[in-house]
Design a protein around this motif. Structure first.
Motif, PDB file in Angstrom:
ATOM      1  N   LEU A   1       0.825  -1.201   0.000  1.00 38.04           N
ATOM      2  CA  LEU A   1       0.000   0.000   0.000  1.00 38.04           C
ATOM      3  C   LEU A   1       0.861   1.254   0.000  1.00 38.04           C
ATOM      4  O   LEU A   1       0.566   2.231  -0.703  1.00 38.04           O
ATOM      5  CB  LEU A   1      -0.923  -0.011   1.216  1.00 38.04           C
ATOM      6  CG  LEU A   1      -1.877   1.184   1.338  1.00 38.04           C
ATOM      7  CD1 LEU A   1      -2.817   1.233   0.143  1.00 38.04           C
ATOM      8  CD2 LEU A   1      -2.659   1.112   2.645  1.00 38.04           C
ATOM      9  N   HIS A   2       1.925   1.256   0.785  1.00 35.01           N
ATOM     10  CA  HIS A   2       2.831   2.398   0.831  1.00 35.01           C
ATOM     11  C   HIS A   2       3.433   2.659  -0.549  1.00 35.01           C
ATOM     12  O   HIS A   2       3.495   3.803  -1.012  1.00 35.01           O
ATOM     13  CB  HIS A   2       3.945   2.132   1.855  1.00 35.01           C
ATOM     14  CG  HIS A   2       4.947   3.243   1.967  1.00 35.01           C
ATOM     15  ND1 HIS A   2       6.297   3.016   2.030  1.00 35.01           N
ATOM     16  CD2 HIS A   2       4.788   4.584   2.028  1.00 35.01           C
ATOM     17  CE1 HIS A   2       6.935   4.168   2.134  1.00 35.01           C
ATOM     18  NE2 HIS A   2       6.037   5.135   2.132  1.00 35.01           N
ATOM     19  N   TYR A   3       3.836   1.602  -1.234  1.00 39.41           N
ATOM     20  CA  TYR A   3       4.450   1.777  -2.551  1.00 39.41           C
ATOM     21  C   TYR A   3       3.439   2.340  -3.545  1.00 39.41           C
ATOM     22  O   TYR A   3       3.770   3.222  -4.354  1.00 39.41           O
ATOM     23  CB  TYR A   3       5.007   0.451  -3.066  1.00 39.41           C
ATOM     24  CG  TYR A   3       5.819   0.620  -4.334  1.00 39.41           C
ATOM     25  CD1 TYR A   3       7.043   1.275  -4.313  1.00 39.41           C
ATOM     26  CD2 TYR A   3       5.337   0.153  -5.555  1.00 39.41           C
ATOM     27  CE1 TYR A   3       7.785   1.459  -5.472  1.00 39.41           C
ATOM     28  CE2 TYR A   3       6.070   0.325  -6.722  1.00 39.41           C
ATOM     29  CZ  TYR A   3       7.294   0.978  -6.674  1.00 39.41           C
ATOM     30  OH  TYR A   3       8.026   1.167  -7.830  1.00 39.41           O
ATOM     31  N   MET A   4       2.203   1.866  -3.503  1.00 38.43           N
ATOM     32  CA  MET A   4       1.187   2.371  -4.413  1.00 38.43           C
ATOM     33  C   MET A   4       0.884   3.843  -4.153  1.00 38.43           C
ATOM     34  O   MET A   4       0.629   4.613  -5.080  1.00 38.43           O
ATOM     35  CB  MET A   4      -0.101   1.546  -4.284  1.00 38.43           C
ATOM     36  CG  MET A   4      -0.032   0.198  -4.991  1.00 38.43           C
ATOM     37  SD  MET A   4       0.232   0.352  -6.799  1.00 38.43           S
ATOM     38  CE  MET A   4       2.022   0.115  -6.913  1.00 38.43           C
ATOM     39  N   LYS A   5       0.956   4.258  -2.905  1.00 36.33           N
ATOM     40  CA  LYS A   5       0.730   5.681  -2.603  1.00 36.33           C
ATOM     41  C   LYS A   5       1.906   6.531  -3.069  1.00 36.33           C
ATOM     42  O   LYS A   5       1.727   7.671  -3.496  1.00 36.33           O
ATOM     43  CB  LYS A   5       0.478   5.847  -1.106  1.00 36.33           C
ATOM     44  CG  LYS A   5      -0.891   5.320  -0.676  1.00 36.33           C
ATOM     45  CD  LYS A   5      -1.193   5.616   0.776  1.00 36.33           C
ATOM     46  CE  LYS A   5      -2.601   5.156   1.146  1.00 36.33           C
ATOM     47  NZ  LYS A   5      -2.933   5.423   2.569  1.00 36.33           N
ATOM     48  N   LEU A   6       3.104   5.977  -3.000  1.00 34.77           N
ATOM     49  CA  LEU A   6       4.267   6.687  -3.536  1.00 34.77           C
ATOM     50  C   LEU A   6       4.121   6.866  -5.045  1.00 34.77           C
ATOM     51  O   LEU A   6       4.442   7.928  -5.589  1.00 34.77           O
ATOM     52  CB  LEU A   6       5.556   5.914  -3.224  1.00 34.77           C
ATOM     53  CG  LEU A   6       6.026   5.894  -1.770  1.00 34.77           C
ATOM     54  CD1 LEU A   6       7.240   4.981  -1.616  1.00 34.77           C
ATOM     55  CD2 LEU A   6       6.367   7.306  -1.288  1.00 34.77           C
ATOM     56  N   ILE A   7       3.646   5.827  -5.715  1.00 34.22           N
ATOM     57  CA  ILE A   7       3.418   5.898  -7.159  1.00 34.22           C
ATOM     58  C   ILE A   7       2.336   6.922  -7.473  1.00 34.22           C
ATOM     59  O   ILE A   7       2.455   7.726  -8.410  1.00 34.22           O
ATOM     60  CB  ILE A   7       3.017   4.522  -7.721  1.00 34.22           C
ATOM     61  CG1 ILE A   7       4.199   3.547  -7.665  1.00 34.22           C
ATOM     62  CG2 ILE A   7       2.493   4.645  -9.147  1.00 34.22           C
ATOM     63  CD1 ILE A   7       5.339   3.891  -8.587  1.00 34.22           C
ATOM     64  N   GLN A   8       1.275   6.916  -6.677  1.00 33.74           N
ATOM     65  CA  GLN A   8       0.183   7.864  -6.890  1.00 33.74           C
ATOM     66  C   GLN A   8       0.680   9.299  -6.746  1.00 33.74           C
ATOM     67  O   GLN A   8       0.306  10.186  -7.526  1.00 33.74           O
ATOM     68  CB  GLN A   8      -0.937   7.592  -5.875  1.00 33.74           C
ATOM     69  CG  GLN A   8      -2.152   8.483  -6.045  1.00 33.74           C
ATOM     70  CD  GLN A   8      -3.235   8.164  -5.026  1.00 33.74           C
ATOM     71  OE1 GLN A   8      -3.141   7.181  -4.297  1.00 33.74           O
ATOM     72  NE2 GLN A   8      -4.260   8.985  -4.990  1.00 33.74           N
ATOM     73  N   ASN A   9       1.534   9.555  -5.780  1.00 30.36           N
ATOM     74  CA  ASN A   9       2.065  10.900  -5.577  1.00 30.36           C
ATOM     75  C   ASN A   9       2.969  11.342  -6.723  1.00 30.36           C
ATOM     76  O   ASN A   9       3.203  12.537  -6.910  1.00 30.36           O
ATOM     77  CB  ASN A   9       2.856  10.963  -4.262  1.00 30.36           C
ATOM     78  CG  ASN A   9       1.948  11.035  -3.054  1.00 30.36           C
ATOM     79  OD1 ASN A   9       0.721  11.016  -3.191  1.00 30.36           O
ATOM     80  ND2 ASN A   9       2.523  11.110  -1.873  1.00 30.36           N
ATOM     81  N   ALA A  10       3.496  10.382  -7.465  1.00 33.02           N
ATOM     82  CA  ALA A  10       4.386  10.703  -8.584  1.00 33.02           C
ATOM     83  C   ALA A  10       3.608  11.024  -9.858  1.00 33.02           C
ATOM     84  O   ALA A  10       4.197  11.451 -10.849  1.00 33.02           O
ATOM     85  CB  ALA A  10       5.335   9.534  -8.842  1.00 33.02           C
ATOM     86  N   GLY A  11       2.299  10.830  -9.832  1.00 32.16           N
ATOM     87  CA  GLY A  11       1.499  10.952 -11.050  1.00 32.16           C
ATOM     88  C   GLY A  11       1.576  12.308 -11.727  1.00 32.16           C
ATOM     89  O   GLY A  11       1.507  12.396 -12.961  1.00 32.16           O
TER      90      GLY A  11
END
Length: 448
Positions: free
Chosen positions: A295-305
């Motif tokens: 979940l943490h990694y997916m949120k990091l990816i989301q913030n990079a969008g």
């Protein structure tokens, strides 16, 4: 320092007044390419139009790869370990000059590892440096600090992710019948390339601090950007089975290790060579291994969008320009003009200048080599010029004119919260300084 400020002033004034937004720049480049194609070649307007339309989707796969590269690099830079390292680095400078130098040097080293890493790490470090300096009362010109991060990008093609060098090092490449397979020990890992890269890296590290403006012209980092970027909120409580799975670090580690195992097996079977896909999987693997949980990694990816939206919509238009240039023969006209007056001593220099020009229309190292490489390799065959000089000359030209081509500033400026007109006046100076270094080096190599 006063001399450097006087030299840079005309460029900053020109860029501020006349340089458009990156998307508008892409539109103008498309129009210019269309006009040149029907003026300098036998192509009709209809042919140019159809070449443009047919070219629009040509680089969609590459655009997806670029997007993944930037997403993964951004996520990696914001994992706890890397984020903490960058924050500690950002606390090192005790003066404005040291701040610019540190950012430029770090971005350059990162770019030699991978172009996307240099961009993301450079601008992330720039924000950390700006915040720490603001807290210490050190006056930092934030646009120059971000420009210093972009300056490191001027040597990316001399490192591990060099598109042209990796292309000719791959068995089965389109020019293998003419030049064979050229190992990277003859290009990016050669002593000559290493020395030139070091000289260029030291040059930007020295030049960036010299462009520091007078106190009255300093623009500090905006107050809303002063807070440190966190690596996301604390982990949620494991109240349900689903939440336990989402926060189970073993799952993200397992996926990261699986990717690492694949790359290791691939190197063992095919030999050590890098492709954009391998670079992507290495970033994703490292990010998953360092993330707190899936979940943490997916949120990091989301913030990079936010860093990739403009790239996804703009890159097809550059692919369209590429379609016009290749479909109408415009790129052949330009390259043939440069080769027509070349000698064995100047072919490398002219390949460099030609690549720098064409990069303004096609900001893609791999795509550029695919259409320019055959022309200059053929000329090298006729003039008896070492093929490695041509490979690196095209690579140098591609990276060099990125300093005045705004496309690759998009992810950097999205993170920095600036407009390209605020930073590109400074990168013009980097363009001029490194242009002298690359051109002189190629002349020396060709005459040796």
């Amino acid at each position: 320092m006063k001399i450097a400020q006087q030299l840079i002033k005309p460029f900053t004034v020109f860029i501020t007044r006349y340089y458009p937004d990156a998307f508008v720049f892409a539109i103008l480049i498309t129009v210019l390419t269309f006009i040149l194609s029907i003026t300098l070649t036998d192509a009709t307007a209809t042919t140019a139009l159809m070449s443009w339309g047919d070219g629009l989707p040509a680089l969609l796969k590459f655009a997806a790869q670029l997007s993944l590269t930037l997403l993964a690099a951004h996520a990696l830079a914001h994992t706890d370990v890397v984020h903490g390292l960058l924050e500690r680095l950002g606390n090192i400078p005790k003066s404005a000059s040291a701040a610019y130098a540190l950012v430029a040097f770090t971005a350059g080293v990162g770019s030699l590892i991978a172009w996307s890493l240099g961009l993301i790490v450079g601008v992330t470090l720039a924000r950390h440096v700006a915040i720490h300096c603001a807290n210490r009362g050190i006056k930092i010109h934030y646009p120059l600090l971000v420009a210093s991060a972009y300056a490191g990008f001027v040597i990316w093609h001399m490192g591990y992710s060099s598109s042209a060098a990796l292309f000719v090092a791959t068995p089965g490449h389109s020019l293998e019948a003419v030049m064979g397979v050229m190992p990277i020990t003859e290009t990016v890992f050669s002593l000559e390339n290493g020395i030139i890269a070091l000289i260029a890296l030291l040059a930007i590290t020295i030049v960036c601090p010299l462009m520091h403006p007078d106190k009255k012209d300093i623009i500090e980092i905006r107050s809303e950007l002063l807070k440190q970027e966190s690596t996301l909120e604390p982990q949620q409580r494991n109240e349900t089975v689903a939440q336990k799975l989402e926060n189970m670090r073993a799952l993200s580690i397992a996926m990261g290790l699986a990717l690492a195992a694949y790359m290791t097996a691939s190197f063992a079977e095919k030999g050590f060579f890098l492709t954009l896909d391998i670079v992507n999987w290495s970033f994703v693997s490292a990010g998953l291994l360092l993330a707190r949980s899936p979940l943490h990694y997916m949120k990091l990816i989301q913030n990079a969008g936010a860093t990739i939206g403009p790239i996804i919509i703009q890159y097809p238009f550059y692919a369209g320009a590429l379609g016009i240039m290749s479909g109408t023969g415009l790129v052949t006209v330009i390259s043939d003009w440069f080769t027509s007056f070349s000698t064995a001593e100047t072919l490398g220099l002219n390949a460099f200048l030609s690549a720098g020009l064409i990069n303004m229309f096609i900001p893609s190292g791999g795509g550029q080599w695919a259409i320019q490489g055959p022309i200059f390799i053929e000329a090298a065959q006729a003039l008896g010029v070492d093929h490695s000089i041509i490979v690196m000359a095209v690579a140098y030209g591609d990276q060099w004119s990125n300093m005045i081509q705004p496309f690759w500033t998009i992810p950097l400026l999205a993170i920095a919260g600036l407009h390209l007109r605020q930073v590109m006046g400074y990168t013009v100076m980097i363009f001029l300084v490194t242009g002298i270094i690359f051109a002189t080096s190629l002349l020396i190599l060709s005459s040796g």
